[in-house]
Design an enzyme around this catalytic site. Structure first.
Site, PDB file in Angstrom:
ATOM      1  N   TYR A   9      79.905 -21.140  -4.606  1.00 56.64           N
ATOM      2  CA  TYR A   9      80.448 -22.490  -4.605  1.00 56.64           C
ATOM      3  C   TYR A   9      79.490 -23.353  -5.427  1.00 56.64           C
ATOM      4  O   TYR A   9      78.392 -23.681  -4.983  1.00 56.64           O
ATOM      5  CB  TYR A   9      80.549 -22.992  -3.172  1.00 56.64           C
ATOM      6  CG  TYR A   9      81.297 -24.298  -2.981  1.00 56.64           C
ATOM      7  CD1 TYR A   9      81.940 -24.942  -4.030  1.00 56.64           C
ATOM      8  CD2 TYR A   9      81.379 -24.883  -1.713  1.00 56.64           C
ATOM      9  CE1 TYR A   9      82.631 -26.125  -3.835  1.00 56.64           C
ATOM     10  CE2 TYR A   9      82.064 -26.070  -1.508  1.00 56.64           C
ATOM     11  CZ  TYR A   9      82.680 -26.679  -2.565  1.00 56.64           C
ATOM     12  OH  TYR A   9      83.368 -27.862  -2.376  1.00 56.64           O
ATOM     13  N   LYS A  53      83.880 -20.894  -7.458  1.00 60.53           N
ATOM     14  CA  LYS A  53      84.623 -22.151  -7.479  1.00 60.53           C
ATOM     15  C   LYS A  53      83.734 -23.199  -8.133  1.00 60.53           C
ATOM     16  O   LYS A  53      82.652 -23.515  -7.635  1.00 60.53           O
ATOM     17  CB  LYS A  53      84.998 -22.605  -6.066  1.00 60.53           C
ATOM     18  CG  LYS A  53      85.761 -23.929  -6.065  1.00 60.53           C
ATOM     19  CD  LYS A  53      85.837 -24.555  -4.690  1.00 60.53           C
ATOM     20  CE  LYS A  53      86.455 -25.952  -4.789  1.00 60.53           C
ATOM     21  NZ  LYS A  53      86.278 -26.726  -3.553  1.00 60.53           N
TER      22      LYS A  53
END
Length: 307
Positions: free
Chosen positions: A138, A166
């Protein structure tokens, strides 16, 4: 580990609905999950930034994740946000997420100390070795000491430590570089955390998008990304305009609230409006939405749906 856990398309970072006594609101959570699946989203993220990860205790995160996994019932993969002050915390959280039924773990860097590239690599290697589900990084500089370097991500992707990432940095140039640097790694999936650049994500080479506004109108996100990937930019742009109008909810003032509190409250209230649910609250220390805030958000949602 299977590719099913890393779908192409829209993965919605779910908001969290809780009852007045702080328990997971299972009825509202079920309604939200069904709302998403009916609209054609390809996956669900629990305990991400939109899901108030930083405000929930471990037991609360587990309760929300279990409720979503139970409702999804294997129809779409469920990711779990994983964070910790250091690697040991992250390993514990990752193991709990796997035990609660997550299909993949979206793992943040260590949150307290800044770390070298070598230390970051060891962090992700340790977490990945501790669980049997795919690990995605992330990359969210607003929540972590710094942005993840593209060469490090490529290295960990080639090792098989990271199965995806992401990108919530807001840096589209770096996003394009990420996609180019990892496109040779079979099975590695890239996702853009964005609200109004969903079509650009497809053009830049991302495999999917993770937009908070999909909590409200998931079908619009699906249409934007699918149209862009299929080579229909006009249809993508038209669908994207719905989100451009809806983005106005993030500008609604809420006395005493910081941007994160206002944004998350707005998305939660807007999602509740669409699903005809009572306006929900947020988690401490966030400022609670008041009547004027709810009314203003509701008005923007209604206009976005009819225009």
């Amino acid at each position: 580990m299977t590719d099913r856990a890393l779908p192409t398309g829209v993965v919605t970072p779910l908001v969290v609905f809780r009852t007045e006594d702080g328990a997971t609101d299972r009825a509202a959570t079920k309604a939200l999950v069904e709302h998403q699946i009916a609209a054609g989203v390809r996956g669900l993220l629990v305990n991400g930034s939109t899901g108030e990860l930083g405000n929930l205790a471990p037991a609360e995160r587990s309760a929300v994740l279990r409720a979503v996994v139970e409702t999804a019932a294997g129809r779409v993969p469920v990711w779990a946000g994983v964070a910790g002050l250091g690697t040991a915390d992250a390993v514990t959280a990752a193991r709990e997420a796997e035990a609660d039924g997550a299909d993949a773990a979206l793992v943040l860097p260590p949150l307290f100390f800044d770390t070298s590239d070598a230390e970051l690599a060891e962090h992700f290697r340790t977490v990945a070795a501790a669980i049997g589900i795919p690990v995605l990084a992330y990359d969210v500089p607003a929540r972590a000491p710094r942005k993840l370097p593209v060469p490090l991500v490529r290295e960990l992707a080639e090792e098989g430590v990271l199965r995806g990432l992401k990108d919530s940095s807001g840096n589209l140039t770096a996003g394009r570089q990420l996609c180019a640097a990892t496109e040779h790694v079979a099975g590695f999936a890239t996702y853009l955390g964005s609200e109004i650049t969903l079509d650009l994500a497809a053009y830049l080479g991302f495999d999917g998008v993770v937009p908070g506004l999909a909590n409200i109108l998931p079908g619009s996100a699906v249409e934007v990304f699918d149209a862009a990937r299929s080579g229909d930019p006009a249809r993508a742009a038209e669908a994207q305009r719905t989100y451009q109008r809806l983005l106005g909810i993030l500008d609604v003032p809420l006395d005493g609230a910081g941007f994160s509190a206002r944004a998350i409250a707005a998305i939660k209230v807007a999602a509740a409006v669409v699903m005809d649910l009572p306006a929900p609250g947020t988690t401490a220390p966030f400022t609670q939405p008041d009547a004027a805030f709810v009314a203003a958000v509701t008005d923007i949602v209604q206009q976005s749906r009819t225009n």
